[in-house]
Design a protein around this motif. Sequence first.
Motif, short mmCIF file in Angstrom:
data_model
loop_
_atom_site.label_atom_id
_atom_site.label_comp_id
_atom_site.label_asym_id
_atom_site.label_seq_id
_atom_site.Cartn_x
_atom_site.Cartn_y
_atom_site.Cartn_z
N ASN A 28 0.85 -1.18 0.00
CA ASN A 28 0.00 0.00 0.00
C ASN A 28 0.88 1.23 0.00
N SER A 29 0.66 2.10 -0.95
CA SER A 29 1.48 3.29 -1.06
C SER A 29 0.90 4.41 -0.22
N ALA A 30 1.78 5.15 0.45
CA ALA A 30 1.35 6.29 1.25
C ALA A 30 1.14 7.53 0.38
N VAL A 31 1.48 7.46 -0.90
CA VAL A 31 1.32 8.59 -1.80
C VAL A 31 -0.13 8.63 -2.28
N ASN A 32 -0.79 9.75 -2.02
CA ASN A 32 -2.17 9.93 -2.49
C ASN A 32 -2.16 10.39 -3.93
N THR A 33 -2.94 9.73 -4.76
CA THR A 33 -3.03 10.09 -6.17
C THR A 33 -4.50 10.14 -6.57
N PRO A 34 -4.82 10.84 -7.65
CA PRO A 34 -6.21 10.87 -8.11
C PRO A 34 -6.64 9.60 -8.84
N TRP A 35 -5.70 8.72 -9.11
CA TRP A 35 -6.01 7.47 -9.80
C TRP A 35 -5.92 6.30 -8.82
N VAL A 36 -6.61 5.23 -9.18
CA VAL A 36 -6.59 4.00 -8.39
C VAL A 36 -5.30 3.25 -8.71
N LYS A 37 -4.59 2.84 -7.67
CA LYS A 37 -3.30 2.20 -7.83
C LYS A 37 -3.38 0.70 -7.52
N PRO A 38 -2.48 -0.07 -8.11
CA PRO A 38 -2.38 -1.47 -7.72
C PRO A 38 -1.79 -1.58 -6.32
N VAL A 39 -2.22 -2.60 -5.59
CA VAL A 39 -1.66 -2.85 -4.26
C VAL A 39 -0.97 -4.21 -4.19
N LYS A 40 -1.20 -5.03 -5.21
CA LYS A 40 -0.57 -6.35 -5.24
C LYS A 40 -0.37 -6.76 -6.69
N VAL A 41 0.77 -7.36 -6.96
CA VAL A 41 1.04 -7.89 -8.30
C VAL A 41 1.79 -9.20 -8.16
N VAL A 42 1.37 -10.19 -8.96
CA VAL A 42 2.00 -11.51 -8.96
C VAL A 42 2.26 -11.89 -10.41
N ALA A 43 3.50 -12.27 -10.70
CA ALA A 43 3.88 -12.66 -12.06
C ALA A 43 3.62 -14.14 -12.29
N HIS A 44 3.23 -14.46 -13.52
CA HIS A 44 3.00 -15.84 -13.95
C HIS A 44 3.70 -16.08 -15.28
#
Length: 86
Positions: free
Chosen positions: A2-18
Amino acid sequence: MNSAVNTPWVKPVKVVAHKNYHLDVVMEDEREFCLDLSGLINRRQIFWRLKNSHYFKQVNIDPLGGLCWPEGEDISPEKILHYVVT
């Protein structure tokens, strides 16, 4: 992450590579997507390192919500949804 940077866009909080250059991404609004980066990686020479599966799996999320790798390859938050598998 979870990023502490506030942005006007929705950010990813988790990513898993396959395998096959796919990523599972969870957004902060709880939407989940599967991304297919195979076209991007095969089309753009700048992403040559991502062809190595061990390197591809090192994907992370930068503070502004982009997807990034250790040597500087990145996908901006605004481009993430362009690669959603439908």
